[in-house]
Write a protein that holds these residues in place. Structure first.
Motif, PDB file in Angstrom:
ATOM      1  N   ALA A  50       0.826  -1.207   0.000  1.00  0.00           N
ATOM      2  CA  ALA A  50       0.000   0.000   0.000  1.00  0.00           C
ATOM      3  C   ALA A  50       0.857   1.253   0.000  1.00  0.00           C
ATOM      4  O   ALA A  50       0.502   2.254  -0.627  1.00  0.00           O
ATOM      5  N   THR A  51       1.988   1.235   0.698  1.00  0.00           N
ATOM      6  CA  THR A  51       2.838   2.423   0.716  1.00  0.00           C
ATOM      7  C   THR A  51       3.429   2.667  -0.664  1.00  0.00           C
ATOM      8  O   THR A  51       3.664   3.808  -1.058  1.00  0.00           O
ATOM      9  N   GLN A  52       3.680   1.600  -1.416  1.00  0.00           N
ATOM     10  CA  GLN A  52       4.165   1.772  -2.777  1.00  0.00           C
ATOM     11  C   GLN A  52       3.071   2.358  -3.660  1.00  0.00           C
ATOM     12  O   GLN A  52       3.293   3.295  -4.423  1.00  0.00           O
ATOM     13  N   ALA A  53       1.869   1.789  -3.551  1.00  0.00           N
ATOM     14  CA  ALA A  53       0.763   2.272  -4.374  1.00  0.00           C
ATOM     15  C   ALA A  53       0.421   3.719  -4.055  1.00  0.00           C
ATOM     16  O   ALA A  53       0.162   4.517  -4.950  1.00  0.00           O
ATOM     17  N   MET A  54       0.431   4.060  -2.781  1.00  0.00           N
ATOM     18  CA  MET A  54       0.056   5.410  -2.394  1.00  0.00           C
ATOM     19  C   MET A  54       1.110   6.434  -2.785  1.00  0.00           C
ATOM     20  O   MET A  54       0.832   7.613  -2.915  1.00  0.00           O
ATOM     21  N   SER A  55       2.352   5.996  -2.980  1.00  0.00           N
ATOM     22  CA  SER A  55       3.395   6.918  -3.415  1.00  0.00           C
ATOM     23  C   SER A  55       3.445   7.034  -4.925  1.00  0.00           C
ATOM     24  O   SER A  55       4.159   7.865  -5.468  1.00  0.00           O
ATOM     25  N   GLY A  56       2.689   6.156  -5.608  1.00  0.00           N
ATOM     26  CA  GLY A  56       2.686   6.202  -7.063  1.00  0.00           C
ATOM     27  C   GLY A  56       3.873   5.512  -7.695  1.00  0.00           C
ATOM     28  O   GLY A  56       4.114   5.670  -8.888  1.00  0.00           O
ATOM     29  N   THR A  57       4.627   4.710  -6.920  1.00  0.00           N
ATOM     30  CA  THR A  57       5.822   4.092  -7.463  1.00  0.00           C
ATOM     31  C   THR A  57       5.609   2.637  -7.838  1.00  0.00           C
ATOM     32  O   THR A  57       6.480   2.031  -8.442  1.00  0.00           O
ATOM     33  N   ALA A  58       4.478   2.046  -7.467  1.00  0.00           N
ATOM     34  CA  ALA A  58       4.231   0.655  -7.828  1.00  0.00           C
ATOM     35  C   ALA A  58       4.046   0.547  -9.336  1.00  0.00           C
ATOM     36  O   ALA A  58       3.459   1.428  -9.968  1.00  0.00           O
ATOM     37  N   PRO A  59       4.533  -0.517  -9.976  1.00  0.00           N
ATOM     38  CA  PRO A  59       4.482  -0.629 -11.426  1.00  0.00           C
ATOM     39  C   PRO A  59       3.081  -0.492 -12.002  1.00  0.00           C
ATOM     40  O   PRO A  59       2.905   0.031 -13.088  1.00  0.00           O
ATOM     41  N   ALA A  60       2.057  -0.982 -11.298  1.00  0.00           N
ATOM     42  CA  ALA A  60       0.707  -0.981 -11.856  1.00  0.00           C
ATOM     43  C   ALA A  60      -0.026   0.329 -11.640  1.00  0.00           C
ATOM     44  O   ALA A  60      -1.157   0.487 -12.064  1.00  0.00           O
ATOM     45  N   VAL A  61       0.594   1.295 -10.977  1.00  0.00           N
ATOM     46  CA  VAL A  61      -0.076   2.548 -10.649  1.00  0.00           C
ATOM     47  C   VAL A  61       0.428   3.648 -11.565  1.00  0.00           C
ATOM     48  O   VAL A  61       1.632   3.882 -11.651  1.00  0.00           O
ATOM     49  N   SER A  62      -0.470   4.311 -12.250  1.00  0.00           N
ATOM     50  CA  SER A  62      -0.069   5.413 -13.110  1.00  0.00           C
ATOM     51  C   SER A  62      -0.287   6.723 -12.372  1.00  0.00           C
ATOM     52  O   SER A  62      -1.263   6.902 -11.667  1.00  0.00           O
ATOM     53  N   GLY A  63       0.627   7.666 -12.539  1.00  0.00           N
ATOM     54  CA  GLY A  63       0.509   8.950 -11.873  1.00  0.00           C
ATOM     55  C   GLY A  63       0.980   8.903 -10.443  1.00  0.00           C
ATOM     56  O   GLY A  63       1.314   7.855  -9.909  1.00  0.00           O
ATOM     57  N   ASN A  64       1.010  10.061  -9.789  1.00  0.00           N
ATOM     58  CA  ASN A  64       1.452  10.166  -8.407  1.00  0.00           C
ATOM     59  C   ASN A  64       0.331  10.677  -7.528  1.00  0.00           C
ATOM     60  O   ASN A  64      -0.505  11.465  -7.964  1.00  0.00           O
ATOM     61  N   LEU A  65       0.325  10.219  -6.304  1.00  0.00           N
ATOM     62  CA  LEU A  65      -0.615  10.745  -5.313  1.00  0.00           C
ATOM     63  C   LEU A  65       0.172  11.692  -4.427  1.00  0.00           C
ATOM     64  O   LEU A  65       0.950  11.265  -3.594  1.00  0.00           O
ATOM     65  N   ASP A  66       0.022  12.976  -4.670  1.00  0.00           N
ATOM     66  CA  ASP A  66       0.792  13.972  -3.935  1.00  0.00           C
ATOM     67  C   ASP A  66      -0.201  14.877  -3.223  1.00  0.00           C
ATOM     68  O   ASP A  66      -0.479  15.988  -3.644  1.00  0.00           O
ATOM     69  N   ILE A  67      -0.779  14.374  -2.140  1.00  0.00           N
ATOM     70  CA  ILE A  67      -1.830  15.089  -1.426  1.00  0.00           C
ATOM     71  C   ILE A  67      -1.292  15.526  -0.082  1.00  0.00           C
ATOM     72  O   ILE A  67      -0.781  14.722   0.677  1.00  0.00           O
ATOM     73  N   HIS A  68      -1.384  16.800   0.221  1.00  0.00           N
ATOM     74  CA  HIS A  68      -0.914  17.292   1.504  1.00  0.00           C
ATOM     75  C   HIS A  68      -1.722  16.660   2.630  1.00  0.00           C
ATOM     76  O   HIS A  68      -2.952  16.695   2.620  1.00  0.00           O
ATOM     77  N   GLY A  69      -1.048  16.043   3.569  1.00  0.00           N
ATOM     78  CA  GLY A  69      -1.726  15.485   4.705  1.00  0.00           C
ATOM     79  C   GLY A  69      -2.292  14.099   4.484  1.00  0.00           C
ATOM     80  O   GLY A  69      -3.371  13.789   4.982  1.00  0.00           O
ATOM     81  N   THR A  70      -1.610  13.248   3.703  1.00  0.00           N
ATOM     82  CA  THR A  70      -2.035  11.865   3.525  1.00  0.00           C
ATOM     83  C   THR A  70      -1.032  10.947   4.211  1.00  0.00           C
ATOM     84  O   THR A  70       0.173  11.107   4.047  1.00  0.00           O
ATOM     85  N   TYR A  71      -1.541   9.980   4.987  1.00  0.00           N
ATOM     86  CA  TYR A  71      -0.666   9.101   5.756  1.00  0.00           C
ATOM     87  C   TYR A  71      -1.134   7.658   5.590  1.00  0.00           C
ATOM     88  O   TYR A  71      -2.319   7.362   5.769  1.00  0.00           O
ATOM     89  N   THR A  72      -0.209   6.783   5.230  1.00  0.00           N
ATOM     90  CA  THR A  72      -0.495   5.360   5.089  1.00  0.00           C
ATOM     91  C   THR A  72       0.315   4.597   6.116  1.00  0.00           C
ATOM     92  O   THR A  72       1.531   4.783   6.233  1.00  0.00           O
ATOM     93  N   LEU A  73      -0.347   3.737   6.867  1.00  0.00           N
ATOM     94  CA  LEU A  73       0.301   2.913   7.882  1.00  0.00           C
ATOM     95  C   LEU A  73      -0.046   1.461   7.600  1.00  0.00           C
ATOM     96  O   LEU A  73      -1.221   1.108   7.487  1.00  0.00           O
ATOM     97  N   ALA A  74       0.974   0.622   7.444  1.00  0.00           N
ATOM     98  CA  ALA A  74       0.778  -0.777   7.078  1.00  0.00           C
ATOM     99  C   ALA A  74       1.421  -1.679   8.120  1.00  0.00           C
ATOM    100  O   ALA A  74       2.477  -1.364   8.670  1.00  0.00           O
ATOM    101  N   SER A  75       0.795  -2.841   8.350  1.00  0.00           N
ATOM    102  CA  SER A  75       1.232  -3.718   9.439  1.00  0.00           C
ATOM    103  C   SER A  75       2.457  -4.547   9.105  1.00  0.00           C
ATOM    104  O   SER A  75       3.085  -5.109  10.003  1.00  0.00           O
ATOM    105  N   ALA A  76       2.816  -4.666   7.810  1.00  0.00           N
ATOM    106  CA  ALA A  76       3.921  -5.549   7.434  1.00  0.00           C
ATOM    107  C   ALA A  76       4.556  -5.052   6.147  1.00  0.00           C
ATOM    108  O   ALA A  76       3.920  -4.351   5.351  1.00  0.00           O
ATOM    109  N   PRO A  77       5.825  -5.400   5.898  1.00  0.00           N
ATOM    110  CA  PRO A  77       6.467  -5.053   4.632  1.00  0.00           C
ATOM    111  C   PRO A  77       5.746  -5.671   3.439  1.00  0.00           C
ATOM    112  O   PRO A  77       4.894  -6.560   3.585  1.00  0.00           O
ATOM    113  N   ALA A  78       6.121  -5.212   2.250  1.00  0.00           N
ATOM    114  CA  ALA A  78       5.407  -5.600   1.041  1.00  0.00           C
ATOM    115  C   ALA A  78       5.394  -7.102   0.795  1.00  0.00           C
ATOM    116  O   ALA A  78       4.447  -7.640   0.226  1.00  0.00           O
TER     117      ALA A  78
END
Length: 385
Positions: free
Chosen positions: A147-175
């Motif tokens: 999820a942290t990859q997808a939310m940063s826009g760096t995952a291969p399947a995600v087009s574009g970037n999510l650059d929103i002021h004040g967005t926080y992603t917290l995940a319980s385990a590594p990818a």
């Protein structure tokens, strides 16, 4: 930016717990229902600052992805201040390595999961499109670090970037790691520790319990128990978003302030509580500014970490003022947390501040803050000149 609690009437939370699964490839997770109910109680507790109960919605054991989609749609546009979306259950990957969240009828086969699971893209779009000022996504499931990859826009399947002021992603385990739900335990490992942190607070933290306070506390506790390392991604000043009042907060009083013996920089006399004349020395101030820039360059070269917010602040107000602002903040910065995760607190601003040649630029209180922060995270800086 000062931390603050969410506005009760203008904030919304959606807490999703999937505990029952019809496919033989997925085992039931009874603790997830306990997770969402206890988390709802904590988030709406008036003593903690809490959300309004009417704005905190719980969805347990959805049977189809459409139920989850409808629930998301029901909160994203209502939240004007803070939006929090939480999921606890099974996470699984398709053949392309994309994350999907399980509901009761999900088929975990990587070739079929995208037909029957909740795609990460739904949550990404929901947070991107919401009018809320602050958006928080918390995932307690296997492979949630994707999820942290997808939310940063760096995952291969995600087009574009999510650059929103004040967005926080917290995940319980590594990818590429599984989350932990101990058999017979009331809660999953990650959410159980999150609940403990919300209910008990963080010692030596600020009056409000921010995400910047919560993440290091979670990480230290979970790693000490042999659990996976949580992952996080924040944009803007998201680390300063507060979820609750800090029950462990104790305001400083004259009787609790401990005197400190200050080691004086060479050739300098320091009067306790008063800045030395080094502050007026353009050469020393310039050397400190250069040291701050050098720390940024080293982090980028040696750790592949680009501290964009930090370098922008240094360029705007200068290294000395930037350091003072970071020291005065109620919690550690996201950059400090990143350096701690990578085992390189020697590059932190606090470590530079405590170098003998620069100590005279700062007050006793500021030096104490720098020293105490580093000590809290297990780092003891060597005295250097």
């Amino acid at each position: 930016m000062n931390a603050r609690l969410p506005e009760r009437q203008a904030s919304r939370a959606l807490l999703i717990g999937s505990s029952r699964f019809s496919h033989e490839g997925l085992h039931d997770l009874p603790a997830t229902v306990n997770n969402v109910r206890a988390l709802a109680d904590a988030l709406t507790d008036p003593a903690l600052g809490g959300l309004d109960p009417s704005g905190c919605r719980v969805l347990t054991d959805p049977t189809t992805p459409q139920q989850v989609g409808d629930a998301i749609d029901g909160v994203v546009n209502e939240a004007l201040d803070t939006l929090l979306v939480y999921y606890s259950g099974h996470g699984m990957l398709n053949q392309r390595g994309e994350l999907f969240l399980a509901v009761e009828t999900t088929d975990p086969d990587p070739r079929r999961v995208h037909y029957f699971g909740v795609p990460m893209g739904w949550l990404r779009s929901a947070l991107a499109d919401s009018p809320a000022r602050n958006r928080i996504l918390i995932l307690d499931c296997c492979f949630s670090g994707h999820a942290t990859q997808a939310m940063s826009g760096t995952a291969p399947a995600v087009s574009g970037n999510l650059d929103i002021h004040g967005t926080y992603t917290l995940a319980s385990a590594p990818a590429h790691e599984t989350a932990v739900a101990p058999v017979g335990a009331q809660f999953t490992a990650f959410t159980g520790e999150l609940l403990r942190t919300l209910r008990q607070g963080v010692p030596d933290g600020g009056e409000l319990l921010t995400l910047g306070d919560i993440y290091p506390a979670l990480t230290r506790a979970l790693l000490a128990s042999g659990m996976p390392r949580p992952q996080r991604l924040g944009t803007g000043m998201a680390d300063h978003i507060a979820l609750a009042r800090n029950r462990a907060y104790r305001p400083a009083t004259p009787s609790t302030v401990k005197p400190r013996t200050v080691s004086e920089p060479r050739g300098t006399t320091i009067t306790p509580g008063v800045r030395s004349t080094n502050e007026q020395d353009p050469k020393v101030a310039a050397e400190f500014h250069a040291a701050m820039l050098d720390g940024y360059r080293r982090a980028k070269k040696e750790l592949n970490y680009n501290a964009g917010n930090f370098i922008q602040m240094v360029q705007q107000v200068g290294g000395l003022e930037a350091a003072r602002r970071l020291l005065r903040a109620s919690s550690v910065s996201s950059g400090f947390t990143t350096l701690w995760e990578k085992g390189r607190l020697d590059l932190a601003v606090e470590a530079v501040v405590l170098q003998d040649r620069f100590a005279g630029l700062f007050s006793d209180e500021e030096l104490d803050i720098a020293r105490d922060r580093l000590a809290e995270y297990g780092y003891s800086p060597a005295q250097t000149s």
